[in-house]
Design an enzyme around this catalytic site. Structure first.
Site, PDB file in Angstrom:
ATOM      1  CE  LYS A  54      -3.639  -2.357   2.408  1.00 26.86           C
ATOM      2  NZ  LYS A  54      -4.264  -2.974   3.583  1.00 26.86           N
ATOM      3  CD  GLN A  98      -3.024  -4.384   7.021  1.00 23.06           C
ATOM      4  OE1 GLN A  98      -3.068  -3.495   6.195  1.00 23.06           O
ATOM      5  NE2 GLN A  98      -3.838  -5.529   6.557  1.00 23.06           N
ATOM      6  CG  ASP A 121      -9.648  -0.450   5.716  1.00 22.16           C
ATOM      7  OD1 ASP A 121      -9.455  -0.578   4.638  1.00 22.16           O
ATOM      8  OD2 ASP A 121      -8.957  -0.562   6.655  1.00 22.16           O
TER       9      ASP A 121
END
Ligand code: NAP
Length: 295
Positions: A54, A98, A121
């Site tokens: 990412k 994460q 997200d």
């Protein structure tokens, strides 16, 4: 005739190129560089790989990125303070924690601590609620990527019957909610099946579009499919393969070999949905950065 391949690599590259153009314009016209903050707790090798890729995507698209690493022993309090700092930082437009987090940290509390406008997200209850209501919002990356794959491969779900196998919060539920919206690129009749359904075959057999998100290697076979259907395989399962260098191989939830002879179009694994997630994360970050300047 063998199904055509829905090429995730190509479509993800298209989206990245669009995001790059959008980011260049935002910089030129508003002086804003999209910024993404990653928080990684512990040293799970899989999470390390994800965060690295990412970060690389940010570099390629000219985004700012910052990664905060904390030991697995990091307290929930410390993590929440880190998030509060990024919430208050105007140079950070997206915050990504994460997952999974160590067991002593309440994942839901952490998700809810993120400013919903920076929740790239799409997991914050505010964004989940807006998604259900059909209000524009930051949408979860993998399901949003699935809708892009369908649209850009010429497989408009409008008026079709889509069957989603799996009802997780990160794939099944949001993809159901996206597909059933009265909006272009959606507007499908949607059925969701899960382990509570004794025999999923009669449901899958009726599907014009099958979205397999169950995490069970090669469980959907060609014999279960309606001829000519479109298959989106979300599954990412590592199975033993003595012939591979690493001793393992990545396979989907669909038995590609048998499905390919029945479906009209199918996503490969790897090379399908998996590549879309980061592209959509970058798109969400650009959207969050644009919204921060009132666009
Ligand atoms: P998950 O949280 O484990 O959920 C799996 C869902 O599938 C559950 O709803 C479960 O039903 C259902 N299910 C399991 N076995 C089934 C069966 N035999 N018949 C019918 N339904 C069944 O998994 P997830 O996070 O949604 O992920 C699903 C797969 O997608 C995994 O392989 C994952 O690695 C992959 N994935 C890929 C990406 C990506 O490509 N970027 C992103 C996310 C996930 P119950 O609710 O009844 O238990």
């Amino acid at each position: 005739m063998a199904a055509s391949l829905i090429d995730g690599k190509l479509i993800a590259a298209e989206i990245r190129a669009e995001v790059r153009r959008g980011a260049d314009e935002l910089r030129r016209t508003r002086g804003i560089t999209p910024g993404l903050a990653f928080i990684l707790v512990g040293n799970d090798p899989g999470s390390e790989v994800y965060v690295r890729s990412k970060g690389k995507a940010c570099e390629e698209l000219g985004f700012r990125s910052v990664t905060e690493r904390r030991a697995a022993s990091c307290s929930e309090h410390e993590l929440l303070a880190l998030i509060a700092g990024f919430n208050a930082d105007p140079a950070v437009h997206g915050i990504l924690v994460q997952l999974p987090l160590p067991r002593h940290i309440d994942e839901q509390r952490v998700i809810e601590a993120i400013d919903s406008r920076k929740d790239v997200d799409g997991f914050h209850p505010v964004n989940v609620g807006k998604l259900v209501l059909g209000i524009p919002c930051l949408r979860p990356c993998t399901p949003a990527g699935i809708l892009e794959l369908l649209a850009r491969s010429g497989n408009d779900p409008g008026g079709k019957h889509a069957v989603v196998v799996g009802r997780s919060n990160i794939v099944g539920k949001p993809v159901f909610n996206m597909l059933m919206q009265k909006q272009p690129g959606a507007n499908a009749a949607v059925t969701v099946v899960h382990t509570g359904v004794k025999d999923i075959t009669p449901f899958v057999k009726q599907a014009d579009i099958v979205i397999a998100a169950m995490g069970r290697p090669r469980s959907i076979t060609g014999a279960m499919l309606k001829p000519g259907c479109v298959v989106i395989d979300v599954g990412m399962n590592r199975i033993p393969d003595p012939s591979a260098k690493t001793g393992t191989r990545l396979v989907g939830d669909v038995d590609f070999a048998s499905a390919q002879g029945v479906a009209s179009a199918i996503t490969p694994v790897p090379g399908g949905v998996g590549l879309m997630t980061i592209a959509m994360l970058m798109k969400n970050t650009l959207q969050a950065a644009s919204s921060s300047s009132g666009i």
